[in-house]
Design a protein around this motif. Structure first.
Motif, PDB file in Angstrom:
ATOM      1  N   VAL A   1      41.843  47.164  36.240  1.00  0.00           N
ATOM      2  CA  VAL A   1      40.702  47.545  37.069  1.00  0.00           C
ATOM      3  C   VAL A   1      39.935  46.274  37.444  1.00  0.00           C
ATOM      4  CG1 VAL A   1      40.487  49.860  36.079  1.00  0.00           C
ATOM      5  CG2 VAL A   1      39.236  47.971  35.036  1.00  0.00           C
ATOM      6  N   THR A   2      39.185  46.311  38.525  1.00  0.00           N
ATOM      7  CA  THR A   2      38.523  45.105  39.010  1.00  0.00           C
ATOM      8  C   THR A   2      37.123  44.891  38.453  1.00  0.00           C
ATOM      9  OG1 THR A   2      37.735  46.274  40.974  1.00  0.00           O
ATOM     10  CG2 THR A   2      39.811  45.056  41.174  1.00  0.00           C
ATOM     11  N   ARG A   3      36.517  45.889  37.892  1.00  0.00           N
ATOM     12  CA  ARG A   3      35.140  45.761  37.406  1.00  0.00           C
ATOM     13  C   ARG A   3      35.107  45.633  35.887  1.00  0.00           C
ATOM     14  NH1 ARG A   3      30.801  49.286  39.726  1.00  0.00           N
ATOM     15  NH2 ARG A   3      30.898  49.896  37.564  1.00  0.00           N
ATOM     16  N   PHE A   4      34.351  44.662  35.390  1.00  0.00           N
ATOM     17  CA  PHE A   4      34.184  44.502  33.945  1.00  0.00           C
ATOM     18  C   PHE A   4      33.569  45.762  33.336  1.00  0.00           C
ATOM     19  CE2 PHE A   4      31.547  43.366  30.297  1.00  0.00           C
ATOM     20  CZ  PHE A   4      32.524  42.883  29.447  1.00  0.00           C
ATOM     21  N   ALA A   5      32.694  46.417  34.067  1.00  0.00           N
ATOM     22  CA  ALA A   5      32.036  47.633  33.572  1.00  0.00           C
ATOM     23  C   ALA A   5      33.043  48.722  33.223  1.00  0.00           C
ATOM     24  CB  ALA A   5      31.047  48.160  34.608  1.00  0.00           C
ATOM     25  N   ASP A   6      34.209  48.687  33.850  1.00  0.00           N
ATOM     26  CA  ASP A   6      35.235  49.699  33.602  1.00  0.00           C
ATOM     27  C   ASP A   6      36.237  49.281  32.535  1.00  0.00           C
ATOM     28  OD1 ASP A   6      34.099  51.245  35.613  1.00  0.00           O
ATOM     29  OD2 ASP A   6      35.383  50.370  37.166  1.00  0.00           O
ATOM     30  N   ALA A   7      36.130  48.071  32.029  1.00  0.00           N
ATOM     31  CA  ALA A   7      37.108  47.542  31.072  1.00  0.00           C
ATOM     32  C   ALA A   7      37.090  48.318  29.760  1.00  0.00           C
ATOM     33  CB  ALA A   7      36.822  46.071  30.799  1.00  0.00           C
ATOM     34  N   GLU A   8      38.262  48.418  29.163  1.00  0.00           N
ATOM     35  CA  GLU A   8      38.389  49.002  27.831  1.00  0.00           C
ATOM     36  C   GLU A   8      38.000  47.929  26.814  1.00  0.00           C
ATOM     37  OE1 GLU A   8      41.893  51.209  25.238  1.00  0.00           O
ATOM     38  OE2 GLU A   8      42.191  50.803  27.356  1.00  0.00           O
ATOM     39  N   LEU A   9      37.206  48.311  25.812  1.00  0.00           N
ATOM     40  CA  LEU A   9      36.736  47.366  24.803  1.00  0.00           C
ATOM     41  C   LEU A   9      37.301  47.752  23.443  1.00  0.00           C
ATOM     42  CD1 LEU A   9      32.970  47.185  25.838  1.00  0.00           C
ATOM     43  CD2 LEU A   9      34.900  45.880  26.738  1.00  0.00           C
ATOM     44  N   TRP A  10      37.622  46.729  22.641  1.00  0.00           N
ATOM     45  CA  TRP A  10      38.167  46.951  21.309  1.00  0.00           C
ATOM     46  C   TRP A  10      37.354  46.183  20.284  1.00  0.00           C
ATOM     47  CZ3 TRP A  10      41.424  45.498  25.376  1.00  0.00           C
ATOM     48  CH2 TRP A  10      42.298  46.484  25.822  1.00  0.00           C
ATOM     49  N   ALA A  11      37.310  46.705  19.064  1.00  0.00           N
ATOM     50  CA  ALA A  11      36.715  45.966  17.952  1.00  0.00           C
ATOM     51  C   ALA A  11      37.584  44.740  17.677  1.00  0.00           C
ATOM     52  CB  ALA A  11      36.640  46.856  16.708  1.00  0.00           C
ATOM     53  N   ASP A  12      36.989  43.710  17.078  1.00  0.00           N
ATOM     54  CA  ASP A  12      37.710  42.459  16.836  1.00  0.00           C
ATOM     55  C   ASP A  12      38.995  42.650  16.037  1.00  0.00           C
ATOM     56  OD1 ASP A  12      35.858  40.972  18.245  1.00  0.00           O
ATOM     57  OD2 ASP A  12      34.660  40.542  16.461  1.00  0.00           O
ATOM     58  N   ASP A  13      39.000  43.576  15.098  1.00  0.00           N
ATOM     59  CA  ASP A  13      40.160  43.763  14.232  1.00  0.00           C
ATOM     60  C   ASP A  13      41.051  44.935  14.648  1.00  0.00           C
ATOM     61  OD1 ASP A  13      38.337  45.719  13.639  1.00  0.00           O
ATOM     62  OD2 ASP A  13      38.463  45.481  11.472  1.00  0.00           O
ATOM     63  N   ASP A  14      40.841  45.484  15.823  1.00  0.00           N
ATOM     64  CA  ASP A  14      41.615  46.632  16.294  1.00  0.00           C
ATOM     65  C   ASP A  14      42.997  46.186  16.757  1.00  0.00           C
ATOM     66  OD1 ASP A  14      42.639  48.931  17.465  1.00  0.00           O
ATOM     67  OD2 ASP A  14      40.785  49.431  18.513  1.00  0.00           O
ATOM     68  N   PRO A  15      44.069  46.665  16.126  1.00  0.00           N
ATOM     69  CA  PRO A  15      45.415  46.265  16.533  1.00  0.00           C
ATOM     70  C   PRO A  15      45.774  46.735  17.946  1.00  0.00           C
ATOM     71  CG  PRO A  15      45.503  47.961  14.824  1.00  0.00           C
ATOM     72  CD  PRO A  15      44.074  47.576  14.984  1.00  0.00           C
ATOM     73  N   ALA A  16      45.067  47.717  18.463  1.00  0.00           N
ATOM     74  CA  ALA A  16      45.332  48.193  19.820  1.00  0.00           C
ATOM     75  C   ALA A  16      45.056  47.110  20.854  1.00  0.00           C
ATOM     76  CB  ALA A  16      44.495  49.437  20.122  1.00  0.00           C
ATOM     77  N   ALA A  17      44.140  46.178  20.548  1.00  0.00           N
ATOM     78  CA  ALA A  17      43.848  45.079  21.463  1.00  0.00           C
ATOM     79  C   ALA A  17      45.075  44.197  21.637  1.00  0.00           C
ATOM     80  CB  ALA A  17      42.669  44.250  20.951  1.00  0.00           C
TER      81      ALA A  17
END
Length: 120
Positions: A23-39
């Motif tokens: 996606v082009t907007r940071f507002a729409d980005a998926e966020l992960w915790a620092d230790d989340d393996p999904a990242a």
């Protein structure tokens, strides 16, 4: 927190990962915790799209005005668009997320970028 970013090959646009797509907007980005393996999984999936994006990497985030923003100044500029005028790029949209990006503090390097340039 972390987010995944890259540059789209068709036009050079800065893009962010959200639920398996760019996606082009940071507002729409998926966020992960620092230790989340999904990242890490998302980063791997993003890097397997060499005909869509280039240089996919995770960026560090910091809380700003109750919202999340990239920690490094470089990544905030990438998320906002060009710095030559406030009415250009994504920053022209305005809104709470843009305000948080503009007022965020910190200039640390993103660990994702540092890991990319380290010699092994």
């Amino acid at each position: 927190m972390k987010a995944l970013t890259a540059n789209r090959l068709t036009d050079g646009e800065v893009v962010f990962w959200k639920s398996g797509q760019w996606v082009t907007r940071f507002a729409d980005a998926e966020l992960w915790a620092d230790d989340d393996p999904a990242a890490g999984e998302a980063e791997g999936q993003g890097k397997t799209q060499p005909t869509t994006v280039v240089d996919a990497y995770l960026i560090d985030l910091v809380e700003s005005e109750g919202l999340w923003a990239p920690l490094s100044y470089r990544e905030r500029i990438r998320a906002l668009g060009p710095t030559n005028h406030l009415h250009h790029g994504k920053q022209a949209e305005g809104g709470a997320v843009i305000e948080a990006l503009q007022h965020a503090h910190g200039a640390a390097r993103s660990t994702g970028r540092v890991n990319l340039i380290k010699r092994k």
